[in-house]
Design a protein around this motif. Structure first.
Motif, PDB file in Angstrom:
ATOM      1  N   GLU A   1       0.580   9.312   1.668  1.00  0.00           N
ATOM      2  CA  GLU A   1       0.571  10.743   1.418  1.00  0.00           C
ATOM      3  C   GLU A   1       1.962  11.369   1.465  1.00  0.00           C
ATOM      4  O   GLU A   1       2.137  12.535   1.111  1.00  0.00           O
TER       5      GLU A   1
ATOM      6  N   TYR B   1      -4.037  10.196 -10.795  1.00  0.00           N
ATOM      7  CA  TYR B   1      -4.902  11.285 -11.238  1.00  0.00           C
ATOM      8  C   TYR B   1      -4.167  12.618 -11.235  1.00  0.00           C
ATOM      9  O   TYR B   1      -4.743  13.645 -11.521  1.00  0.00           O
ATOM     10  N   LEU B   2      -2.902  12.563 -10.883  1.00  0.00           N
ATOM     11  CA  LEU B   2      -2.109  13.789 -10.918  1.00  0.00           C
ATOM     12  C   LEU B   2      -1.817  14.121 -12.372  1.00  0.00           C
ATOM     13  O   LEU B   2      -1.830  13.239 -13.240  1.00  0.00           O
ATOM     14  N   PRO B   3      -1.537  15.388 -12.654  1.00  0.00           N
ATOM     15  CA  PRO B   3      -1.339  15.792 -14.047  1.00  0.00           C
ATOM     16  C   PRO B   3       0.014  15.382 -14.612  1.00  0.00           C
ATOM     17  O   PRO B   3       0.310  15.671 -15.764  1.00  0.00           O
TER      18      PRO B   3
ATOM     19  N   LYS C   1       4.974  15.651   8.171  1.00  0.00           N
ATOM     20  CA  LYS C   1       4.877  16.563   7.038  1.00  0.00           C
ATOM     21  C   LYS C   1       5.862  17.730   7.159  1.00  0.00           C
ATOM     22  O   LYS C   1       6.657  17.984   6.252  1.00  0.00           O
TER      23      LYS C   1
ATOM     24  N   PHE D   1     -12.925  10.300  -8.308  1.00  0.00           N
ATOM     25  CA  PHE D   1     -11.924  10.083  -9.354  1.00  0.00           C
ATOM     26  C   PHE D   1     -12.524   9.374 -10.566  1.00  0.00           C
ATOM     27  O   PHE D   1     -12.162   9.644 -11.703  1.00  0.00           O
TER      28      PHE D   1
ATOM     29  N   LYS E   1       6.976  21.842  -6.067  1.00  0.00           N
ATOM     30  CA  LYS E   1       6.180  22.889  -6.723  1.00  0.00           C
ATOM     31  C   LYS E   1       6.623  24.266  -6.248  1.00  0.00           C
ATOM     32  O   LYS E   1       6.838  25.182  -7.036  1.00  0.00           O
TER      33      LYS E   1
ATOM     34  N   GLY F   1      -1.732   5.490   3.335  1.00  0.00           N
ATOM     35  CA  GLY F   1      -2.797   5.365   2.354  1.00  0.00           C
ATOM     36  C   GLY F   1      -3.780   4.331   2.829  1.00  0.00           C
ATOM     37  O   GLY F   1      -4.206   4.359   3.969  1.00  0.00           O
ATOM     38  N   VAL F   2      -4.111   3.429   1.972  1.00  0.00           N
ATOM     39  CA  VAL F   2      -5.078   2.419   2.375  1.00  0.00           C
ATOM     40  C   VAL F   2      -4.410   1.184   2.947  1.00  0.00           C
ATOM     41  O   VAL F   2      -5.061   0.183   3.213  1.00  0.00           O
TER      42      VAL F   2
ATOM     43  N   PHE G   1       3.211  13.318  -1.428  1.00  0.00           N
ATOM     44  CA  PHE G   1       2.545  14.603  -1.632  1.00  0.00           C
ATOM     45  C   PHE G   1       3.282  15.730  -0.902  1.00  0.00           C
ATOM     46  O   PHE G   1       3.362  16.847  -1.393  1.00  0.00           O
ATOM     47  N   TYR G   2       3.797  15.409   0.260  1.00  0.00           N
ATOM     48  CA  TYR G   2       4.537  16.429   1.017  1.00  0.00           C
ATOM     49  C   TYR G   2       5.721  16.908   0.191  1.00  0.00           C
ATOM     50  O   TYR G   2       6.052  18.097   0.151  1.00  0.00           O
TER      51      TYR G   2
ATOM     52  N   TYR H   1      -1.139   4.015  -4.785  1.00  0.00           N
ATOM     53  CA  TYR H   1      -2.223   4.776  -4.194  1.00  0.00           C
ATOM     54  C   TYR H   1      -2.982   5.322  -5.384  1.00  0.00           C
ATOM     55  O   TYR H   1      -2.415   6.051  -6.209  1.00  0.00           O
ATOM     56  N   THR H   2      -4.207   4.949  -5.540  1.00  0.00           N
ATOM     57  CA  THR H   2      -4.968   5.358  -6.716  1.00  0.00           C
ATOM     58  C   THR H   2      -4.796   6.839  -7.072  1.00  0.00           C
ATOM     59  O   THR H   2      -4.592   7.165  -8.239  1.00  0.00           O
ATOM     60  N   PRO H   3      -4.876   7.731  -6.074  1.00  0.00           N
ATOM     61  CA  PRO H   3      -4.796   9.152  -6.418  1.00  0.00           C
ATOM     62  C   PRO H   3      -3.559   9.552  -7.211  1.00  0.00           C
ATOM     63  O   PRO H   3      -3.616  10.506  -7.986  1.00  0.00           O
TER      64      PRO H   3
ATOM     65  N   TYR I   1      -4.293  17.932  -4.207  1.00  0.00           N
ATOM     66  CA  TYR I   1      -3.086  17.939  -5.035  1.00  0.00           C
ATOM     67  C   TYR I   1      -3.420  17.882  -6.511  1.00  0.00           C
ATOM     68  O   TYR I   1      -2.555  17.824  -7.351  1.00  0.00           O
TER      69      TYR I   1
ATOM     70  N   ASP J   1       4.742  19.017  -2.835  1.00  0.00           N
ATOM     71  CA  ASP J   1       4.490  20.387  -2.382  1.00  0.00           C
ATOM     72  C   ASP J   1       5.734  21.261  -2.513  1.00  0.00           C
ATOM     73  O   ASP J   1       5.682  22.367  -3.052  1.00  0.00           O
TER      74      ASP J   1
END
Lengths: 326, 326
Positions: free
Chosen positions: A250, A282-284, A223, B253, A260, A77-78, A253-254, A277-279, B282, A257
DNA sequence: CTGAAAGCGCTTACAG
DNA sequence: CTGAAAGCGCTTACAG
């Protein structure tokens, strides 16, 4: 036009040695001359030639930061950009330069010894996963100050880290508090100390709660490999209701995936990640995270290294707390 | 033990000047002596003292990269870490060091001239948003080679950029192709050239399609400010069915936050972002992205700079294509 | 081919 | 306080 000390001395009609003293704030110069010299130096924007100074001084005023050259940076990430920026800023503010060193992937082991020999830096910040026993030995012998970002099993030495075990326990506890019982652990490379510590934290917390802690997967950060491993893992442990993931960026996220793909209900399934990680937010669905104070750690690394360079004794271990967000 | 050229010369019983020639592959040394010298140098892991060499050479073998010191890095996603890593790697592979320079926020304008005077680098890579007319003038006068990452209105000079207008057009076209008609544009700082170019691309494409292109918002990248601006913007243009966002990283975002807050249906609403970021893919709804070849650009920057340093003539403009993912 | 010498720009003992 | 001199480690004309 680049002025040298020689020219300043000619302009002011003083010897170069006197100019040098005046410029460096040493005593042995009359206040009058000093003022005059400083005035001229200021006026012509005099800056000492860094290399000449380094050569005479045997000191470069530069610190080096080693960064991984294969750069699966996305993983972190960052992490890297924040770390680098923090170190650069702190170093610069202390009048030090920062040299970024990317080991040659063909012969990574030579990098350190070359740096030592070149005498281009006064000290080194090395990520613990990039340091070998051989490096440590070489650095010690050469007397080149260095600190590590992250603890390392190869050396009991000045290092800065996050409380890995503690963070892992807190994350696991957060999952348990939410009612999850059959929690699996997806960990990174088992050779890395932080992986071991985080897994340890997970296991302890589970055990204390009276739950099974046998569902543990070690995987590389690639990944493809991770996803393949997760498939087998979820088949081996079909009853999992949550996952503790030992690394951020990330990587999660793998894993998501595959979950899901396997039709896990992520609104019900529990996820806790070591690293923020900010993102994620924002996930549901909710992800519990443990954020690392990367900036603070970078600053601490730099401060510790500068202390070593100045023959002071920095703390041999600086541990920072993670912060849980859920 | 650090060996100097002097010691090598003593061991081999040759003059230092001869050793220097042998080590630097210059002619004027018998093959026999050269071999012997190289053998010894290799054996003792001889590495020339970087500063002495730089001083004698008037060449440091170091390039500098200026990075923003305020570091709202999160904004750029992995932009900076990828760029820095690419540059470091490329530079190192060409036997150059990379110095990271973080301008002092108190007096940013002095940084460049200090660097010039210190003569600590052979050249500079500067992000276009960080370069001023004054800097350019100072660099030119000093004859210090430099390149810019991104085009800049302040100087027609060697720079590397992504095709901003083209990328914006492609993104806008992709939205239109999906059936969106009332598309708004959220742009960053209007003083930045790339913002202008992207907005231009958006406007052109909309106009060509026969749609209104008046819904444009310029905002800073700060989260609070952006969100406040988006609120007013969506109220001013309540009929928007899609948004073209001119910058990537975490910026989108912030906007999404507000759209959610305002109960936009993000599954129906169109979103296109200039810049890519794995996490976008994602999200539970589709985002069209234009990815920038950041790594390639960093490598190109470095190559161009090294050419300038070697008195060659690099392309004055290297433009890279974006890649649309939808 | 080989080496003594001067120089890169700065610092640091050392005399005066 | 002031300055001439030597030195940091390397390179580059310049003689031999």
């Amino acid at each position: 036009m680049k002025y040298t000390i020689r020219e300043i001395s000619e302009i002011t009609n003083v010897a170069v040695s006197t100019v040098s003293k005046a410029l460096n704030g040493q005593k042995g110069v009359s206040e009058k001359k000093r003022q005059e010299i400083l005035r001229i130096a200021e006026k012509v924007h005099y800056q000492p030639n860094a290399n000449a100074r380094a050569l005479a001084h045997r000191k470069t005023s530069t610190i080096g930061l080693i960064v991984p050259g294969d750069a699966d940076y996305s993983l972190s990430g960052v992490y890297w950009s924040v770390l680098i920026a923090a170190i650069a800023k702190e170093a610069n503010s202390q009048k030090y330069n920062l040299m970024l060193i990317c080991p040659d992937l063909q012969r990574p082991d030579q990098t350190i010894s070359e740096i030592i020999q070149k005498q281009a830096v006064d000290g080194l910040i090395i990520p613990s996963e990039l340091v070998t026993k051989k490096d440590v030995k070489a650095l010690m012998e050469a007397g080149l100050p260095f600190v590590m970002q992250g603890c390392s099993p190869v050396a009991e030495h000045c290092c800065v880290d996050v409380k890995n075990k503690d963070g892992a326990r807190k994350l696991t506890a957060a999952l348990i508090a939410r009612g999850y019982k059959r929690i699996g652990c997806v960990a990174g490379d088992r050779k890395l100390l932080y992986t071991q510590e985080r897994v340890e934290g997970f296991m302890e917390e589970m055990k204390n709660a009276g739950f099974a802690n046998d569902a543990i997967l070690y995987t590389s950060y690639s990944k493809e490999e991770t996803q393949e491993n997760i498939r087998t893992f979820t088949e081996a442990f079909p009853d999992l209701d949550a996952l503790f993931i030992s690394a951020g960026g990330e990587f999660p996220f793998y894993i998501i995936d595959v979950l899901k793909e396997k039709n896990y209900d992520l609104h019900a399934f529990g996820l806790a990640v070591f690293g923020d990680y900010t993102p994620y937010h924002y996930l549901p669905y909710r992800i519990i995270t443990a954020s690392q104070p990367v900036r603070k750690m970078g600053i601490q690394d730099t401060k510790n290294l500068l202390q070593l360079i100045n023959k002071e004794t920095p703390p041999s271990l600086s541990l920072f707390d993670t912060e849980i967000q859920s």
